[in-house]
Every structure is written in structure tokens, then in C-alpha cells.
Design a protein around this motif. Sequence first.
Motif, mmCIF file in Angstrom:
data_model
loop_
_atom_site.group_PDB
_atom_site.id
_atom_site.type_symbol
_atom_site.label_atom_id
_atom_site.label_comp_id
_atom_site.label_asym_id
_atom_site.label_seq_id
_atom_site.Cartn_x
_atom_site.Cartn_y
_atom_site.Cartn_z
ATOM 1 N N ARG A 34 0.821 -1.210 0.000
ATOM 2 C CA ARG A 34 0.000 0.000 0.000
ATOM 3 C C ARG A 34 0.858 1.263 0.000
ATOM 4 N NH1 ARG A 34 -4.865 0.547 4.053
ATOM 5 N NH2 ARG A 34 -6.139 0.518 2.201
ATOM 6 N N TYR A 35 1.976 1.225 0.704
ATOM 7 C CA TYR A 35 2.851 2.397 0.848
ATOM 8 C C TYR A 35 4.109 2.161 0.017
ATOM 9 C CZ TYR A 35 -0.488 2.899 4.595
ATOM 10 O OH TYR A 35 -1.654 2.977 5.307
ATOM 11 N N GLN A 36 3.944 2.237 -1.293
ATOM 12 C CA GLN A 36 4.990 1.821 -2.217
ATOM 13 C C GLN A 36 6.249 2.679 -2.125
ATOM 14 O OE1 GLN A 36 3.349 1.315 -6.153
ATOM 15 N NE2 GLN A 36 1.876 -0.215 -5.446
ATOM 16 N N ASP A 37 6.115 3.974 -2.002
ATOM 17 C CA ASP A 37 7.305 4.827 -1.917
ATOM 18 C C ASP A 37 8.122 4.498 -0.671
ATOM 19 O OD1 ASP A 37 6.604 6.106 -4.262
ATOM 20 O OD2 ASP A 37 5.728 7.860 -3.269
ATOM 21 N N LEU A 38 7.441 4.316 0.454
ATOM 22 C CA LEU A 38 8.121 3.941 1.685
ATOM 23 C C LEU A 38 8.749 2.555 1.547
ATOM 24 C CD1 LEU A 38 8.801 4.642 4.641
ATOM 25 C CD2 LEU A 38 6.590 3.620 5.274
ATOM 26 N N CYS A 39 8.064 1.658 0.892
ATOM 27 C CA CYS A 39 8.584 0.312 0.655
ATOM 28 C C CYS A 39 9.884 0.374 -0.135
ATOM 29 C CB CYS A 39 7.541 -0.521 -0.089
ATOM 30 S SG CYS A 39 8.053 -2.203 -0.469
ATOM 31 N N VAL A 40 9.874 1.102 -1.221
ATOM 32 C CA VAL A 40 11.080 1.215 -2.055
ATOM 33 C C VAL A 40 12.210 1.846 -1.250
ATOM 34 C CG1 VAL A 40 12.078 2.375 -4.079
ATOM 35 C CG2 VAL A 40 9.832 1.255 -4.253
ATOM 36 N N GLN A 41 11.892 2.887 -0.505
ATOM 37 C CA GLN A 41 12.906 3.588 0.293
ATOM 38 C C GLN A 41 13.528 2.666 1.336
ATOM 39 O OE1 GLN A 41 11.255 6.897 2.470
ATOM 40 N NE2 GLN A 41 13.031 7.079 3.768
ATOM 41 N N THR A 42 12.719 1.868 2.023
ATOM 42 C CA THR A 42 13.240 1.054 3.121
ATOM 43 C C THR A 42 13.809 -0.282 2.661
ATOM 44 O OG1 THR A 42 11.028 0.153 3.572
ATOM 45 C CG2 THR A 42 11.723 2.094 4.857
ATOM 46 N N LEU A 43 13.369 -0.786 1.516
ATOM 47 C CA LEU A 43 13.808 -2.114 1.082
ATOM 48 C C LEU A 43 14.820 -2.109 -0.058
ATOM 49 C CD1 LEU A 43 10.512 -4.208 1.301
ATOM 50 C CD2 LEU A 43 12.299 -3.876 3.010
ATOM 51 N N ALA A 44 15.100 -0.961 -0.628
ATOM 52 C CA ALA A 44 16.058 -0.892 -1.735
ATOM 53 C C ALA A 44 17.398 -1.550 -1.413
ATOM 54 C CB ALA A 44 16.255 0.556 -2.185
ATOM 55 N N PRO A 45 17.928 -1.420 -0.195
ATOM 56 C CA PRO A 45 19.216 -2.067 0.094
ATOM 57 C C PRO A 45 19.201 -3.591 -0.045
ATOM 58 C CG PRO A 45 18.709 -0.436 1.775
ATOM 59 C CD PRO A 45 17.486 -0.582 0.927
ATOM 60 N N PHE A 46 18.026 -4.197 -0.095
ATOM 61 C CA PHE A 46 17.918 -5.653 -0.175
ATOM 62 C C PHE A 46 17.780 -6.167 -1.604
ATOM 63 C CE2 PHE A 46 16.401 -4.282 3.951
ATOM 64 C CZ PHE A 46 17.078 -5.127 4.819
ATOM 65 N N SER A 47 17.750 -5.280 -2.587
ATOM 66 C CA SER A 47 17.515 -5.681 -3.975
ATOM 67 C C SER A 47 18.498 -6.719 -4.481
ATOM 68 C CB SER A 47 17.558 -4.472 -4.912
ATOM 69 O OG SER A 47 16.370 -3.758 -4.816
ATOM 70 N N LYS A 48 19.762 -6.537 -4.161
ATOM 71 C CA LYS A 48 20.797 -7.426 -4.688
ATOM 72 C C LYS A 48 20.605 -8.860 -4.202
ATOM 73 C CE LYS A 48 25.794 -7.807 -5.176
ATOM 74 N NZ LYS A 48 27.079 -7.233 -4.829
ATOM 75 N N THR A 49 20.174 -9.027 -2.964
ATOM 76 C CA THR A 49 20.011 -10.377 -2.432
ATOM 77 C C THR A 49 18.596 -10.917 -2.595
ATOM 78 O OG1 THR A 49 19.621 -9.471 -0.233
ATOM 79 C CG2 THR A 49 21.873 -10.165 -0.745
ATOM 80 N N ALA A 50 17.592 -10.070 -2.525
ATOM 81 C CA ALA A 50 16.207 -10.551 -2.602
ATOM 82 C C ALA A 50 15.774 -10.837 -4.036
ATOM 83 C CB ALA A 50 15.265 -9.552 -1.948
ATOM 84 N N ARG A 51 16.243 -10.044 -4.952
ATOM 85 C CA ARG A 51 15.938 -10.190 -6.374
ATOM 86 C C ARG A 51 14.435 -10.392 -6.603
ATOM 87 N NH1 ARG A 51 20.610 -10.509 -9.301
ATOM 88 N NH2 ARG A 51 19.693 -11.698 -10.989
ATOM 89 N N SER A 52 13.996 -11.554 -7.071
ATOM 90 C CA SER A 52 12.573 -11.803 -7.360
ATOM 91 C C SER A 52 11.947 -12.783 -6.377
ATOM 92 C CB SER A 52 12.425 -12.344 -8.785
ATOM 93 O OG SER A 52 12.802 -11.384 -9.725
ATOM 94 N N SER A 53 12.540 -12.961 -5.225
ATOM 95 C CA SER A 53 12.082 -13.966 -4.262
ATOM 96 C C SER A 53 11.079 -13.392 -3.266
ATOM 97 C CB SER A 53 13.294 -14.520 -3.508
ATOM 98 O OG SER A 53 12.876 -15.296 -2.403
ATOM 99 N N PRO A 54 9.814 -13.827 -3.324
ATOM 100 C CA PRO A 54 8.842 -13.349 -2.337
ATOM 101 C C PRO A 54 9.256 -13.642 -0.899
ATOM 102 C CG PRO A 54 7.719 -14.444 -4.140
ATOM 103 C CD PRO A 54 9.195 -14.694 -4.333
ATOM 104 N N SER A 55 9.898 -14.786 -0.660
ATOM 105 C CA SER A 55 10.299 -15.107 0.717
ATOM 106 C C SER A 55 11.398 -14.165 1.198
ATOM 107 C CB SER A 55 10.742 -16.566 0.841
ATOM 108 O OG SER A 55 11.889 -16.819 0.076
#
Length: 194
Positions: A34-55
Amino acid sequence: MLFTRAAMMMTVVMITITRVSGDAYVQEACNVTRYQDLCVQTLAPFSKTARSSPSRWTRAGVYVAIESTKNVASFLVGLKRHGNMTGRGAGALADCVEVAQDALYNLYRSLGILRDLSPIDFDLQMSNLLTWLSAALTDETTCVDEFDGIRGRQVNTVHSKVMNVSYITSNALALANWLATSGIESVVNGPYKG
């Protein structure tokens, strides 16, 4: 000199490509929140490891919710100890401290599930995960509700901090729903470990 310049240009291009693809991963994951901008801001550092994994995104979301809730709980305890709230405000703050600690407990329980996903218990684990994340979110909104009708600078600060944490927890809950609907097949990194 020409070789050095070409090498530098290739490095810039590779960094840009990596950044753009990382941005795409976090954007994709945050589309379910629901809060996409906040999501991107807080989770961007995890992109390299999370990639496309929902878990992995769900674990990252819960981790960020835990860290944010710990910070707010610490702030609330300090305010209770050293603040100057009196009357109803002091009572509301005491209740808020208690529900923030309960929210933190539920978030830790959620992270525990995510660390040990199993194909045998996946549906039960998802049910518990969604329940505990929902309980944490309810705790956070209860804290805000405690201050209804009470005014003041400190109340406004509490409201702002707790609402921000509730948005982060809401995002973690949305990511958990994404994981639950994706199924155990979406869990990566070894046999049923995400």
C-alpha cells in the motif's frame, strides 16, 4: 589513456545497469504494498540479495519492521521515563509502550517462521505469519488510538513515529500475503529455504 577512459566508461555502464536492475526488483516487490514509496525507500538495500524472491522480500520487510519498531519502542520508553506527559497522556503513553513491545514480539515470531519455511507446514506457517503480522499492525494502530483527543507536541511526535512504523508493518504484511499466494514453490536458496 584511451584504454583507461574506455574501462571507466564500461564501469559506469555496469554500475548503472546493476542499479537499474536492482531498482526493478524492489519496484516489482513493492507493487504489492500500500505504501509503495516507503517500501522502495526502506527495502532498496535488499535488492541485490532478494531479487525476485517473495520469501526474501518478506524477510526483508519483517526485518525492517522489527528495526523500525525497536527504534520507536525505545523512543517511547525514553519518553515515558523522561517526558512530561501527565494525566491521560501519561496513561496513553504507558499503554503505547506495552503494545509496541507486543508488536515487536509478534514481529520476531514472524521472522522465526520465515527462517524455517517447510513444504510440509507451509500453509500453517503462512497462516501464523499473517496472523502475527496482523497482530503487530493492530498493536501499532492501537497505540495511536490511545492518544485520541489528546493534543500536544509530544503526542504529535508519537503519532508520526508510530504511524510510520505501522506503514512499514503494513508493507511487510502485504509482502507476506504475496509469499503466501506464491506458494512454497517460490521459496529459493536451497531446499525450501528462502
